[in-house]
Design a protein around this motif. Structure first.
Motif, mmCIF file in Angstrom:
data_model
loop_
_atom_site.group_PDB
_atom_site.id
_atom_site.type_symbol
_atom_site.label_atom_id
_atom_site.label_comp_id
_atom_site.label_asym_id
_atom_site.label_seq_id
_atom_site.Cartn_x
_atom_site.Cartn_y
_atom_site.Cartn_z
ATOM 1 N N GLU A 276 -24.756 42.763 -64.216
ATOM 2 C CA GLU A 276 -24.314 43.836 -63.321
ATOM 3 C C GLU A 276 -23.048 44.490 -63.865
ATOM 4 N N TRP A 277 -22.151 43.679 -64.384
ATOM 5 C CA TRP A 277 -20.899 44.215 -64.928
ATOM 6 C C TRP A 277 -21.179 45.128 -66.118
ATOM 7 N N ASN B 252 -18.332 55.369 -63.219
ATOM 8 C CA ASN B 252 -17.521 54.208 -62.826
ATOM 9 C C ASN B 252 -16.237 54.067 -63.647
ATOM 10 N N THR C 138 -30.583 46.125 -58.332
ATOM 11 C CA THR C 138 -29.800 46.626 -59.474
ATOM 12 C C THR C 138 -29.986 45.619 -60.623
ATOM 13 N N HIS D 167 -23.295 43.790 -56.040
ATOM 14 C CA HIS D 167 -23.775 44.783 -57.002
ATOM 15 C C HIS D 167 -22.852 45.985 -57.004
ATOM 16 N N GLY D 168 -23.065 46.896 -57.940
ATOM 17 C CA GLY D 168 -22.078 47.941 -58.205
ATOM 18 C C GLY D 168 -22.231 49.244 -57.446
ATOM 19 N N ILE E 138 -22.387 48.350 -64.657
ATOM 20 C CA ILE E 138 -21.283 49.104 -64.034
ATOM 21 C C ILE E 138 -20.476 49.815 -65.121
#
Ligand SMILES: [Zn+2]
Length: 292
Positions: free
Chosen positions: A160-161, A170, A203, A131-132, A164
């Motif tokens: 998740e990407w 980020n 997340t 996870h981020g 992020i």
């Protein structure tokens, strides 16, 4: 007649208050090699810290006294919760695979642990991100915004990407690694013998990873649990870092119940280094059985 004295001495030792400093704890580079079936793996150390017992992280729906009682029952220091930061490396089918990258410099010493193992960053072929959060992706890029593992494919769950990329904080990380990212759906095979296992709640696209070889398997649990004491004894307690606390608690409980039943080896990034062990049923919760 020694026995009564021993008993009294032990009782006094456990009754004495054990205090530790809240905040970062200095650690040295460490490498722990082990086998899983036919595969060679390494646990690598990045950092350690003591989180405060203030109901903001652990037992957010409890009292500090209730959290301290669980710590004391396990013989752990009260008033704070010890957390390690560990990284896993797997050699499989010609791939050199990292699971997460720790905080990275300057807070983490993962790069020094990798150097101690004799592995150059450019030799890493794949990185599997759980996870981020910063203690998992921080090691991916330098402070100057360069990718630390330029030859690696970076595997991240698609959800998740997206999360992020959506966070402005980020931007530097996304610019550094974006071209290397390969997004996947839950259950995907991400490297030879390694599949992604969705463990929801922490997340938006939190993912564990199951590594299998010659009838043996290991589940890298990511942040589905954080404290080897609190998260196991009271898996249903709300965790402040979980985005969806009810879902996180349900996923944690189910993951631990499955692991206790199967006896599968677990790797945790935040349990005491090297983070390897098994879950066993104890009372209405679980207990961590470390494997060295
Ligand atoms: Zn974490």
């Amino acid at each position: 007649m020694l026995r009564p004295f021993v008993t009294i001495a032990l009782a006094l030792a456990f009754a004495a208050p054990v205090t530790a400093q809240v905040g970062p704890v200095a650690v040295q580079p460490e490498v722990t090699p082990f086998k899983l079936g036919k595969l060679d793996l390494l646990a690598l150390r990045d950092a350690a810290q003591n989180a405060p017992n203030d109901n903001k992280i652990f037992g957010v729906d409890q009292s500090p006294a209730a959290v301290d009682a669980v710590l004391a029952a396990a013989g752990a220091p009260t008033g704070q919760i010890a957390l390690s930061v560990n990284v896993l490396l797997v050699r499989t089918g010609g791939h050199l695979v990292l699971i997460d990258t720790g905080y990275g410099a300057p807070r983490g010493i993962f790069a020094a642990s990798l150097a101690k193992a004799g592995i150059a960053p450019a030799a890493i072929t794949d990185i599997l991100i759980t996870h981020g959060h910063g203690d998992h992706v921080g090691g991916l890029a330098s402070a100057e915004g360069a990718s630390n593992f330029p030859k690696a494919v970076i595997h991240v769950a698609a959800k998740e990407w997206e999360a992020i990329k959506a966070a402005p904080a980020n931007a530097r990380l996304v610019a550094a690694i974006g071209a290397q990212v390969q997004a996947f759906e839950p259950g995907a095979t991400v490297a030879p013998g390694i599949t992604a296992v969705a463990i929801d709640g922490h997340t938006p696209g939190h993912s564990g990873y199951r590594i299998s070889s010659a009838g043996k398997s290991l589940l890298a649990i990511g942040d589905s649990a954080h404290s080897y004491v609190i998260s196991l004894a009271k898996p249903g307690w709300a965790m402040g870092f979980d985005r969806d606390r009810a879902l996180g608690a349900a996923s944690r409980t189910a993951m631990l119940a499955n692991a206790a039943k199967s006896g599968e080896l677990l790797f945790s990034p935040h349990f005491p280094y090297p983070g390897l062990g098994r879950a066993a049923v104890k009372g209405d919760g679980f207990v961590w059985v470390p494997v060295k």
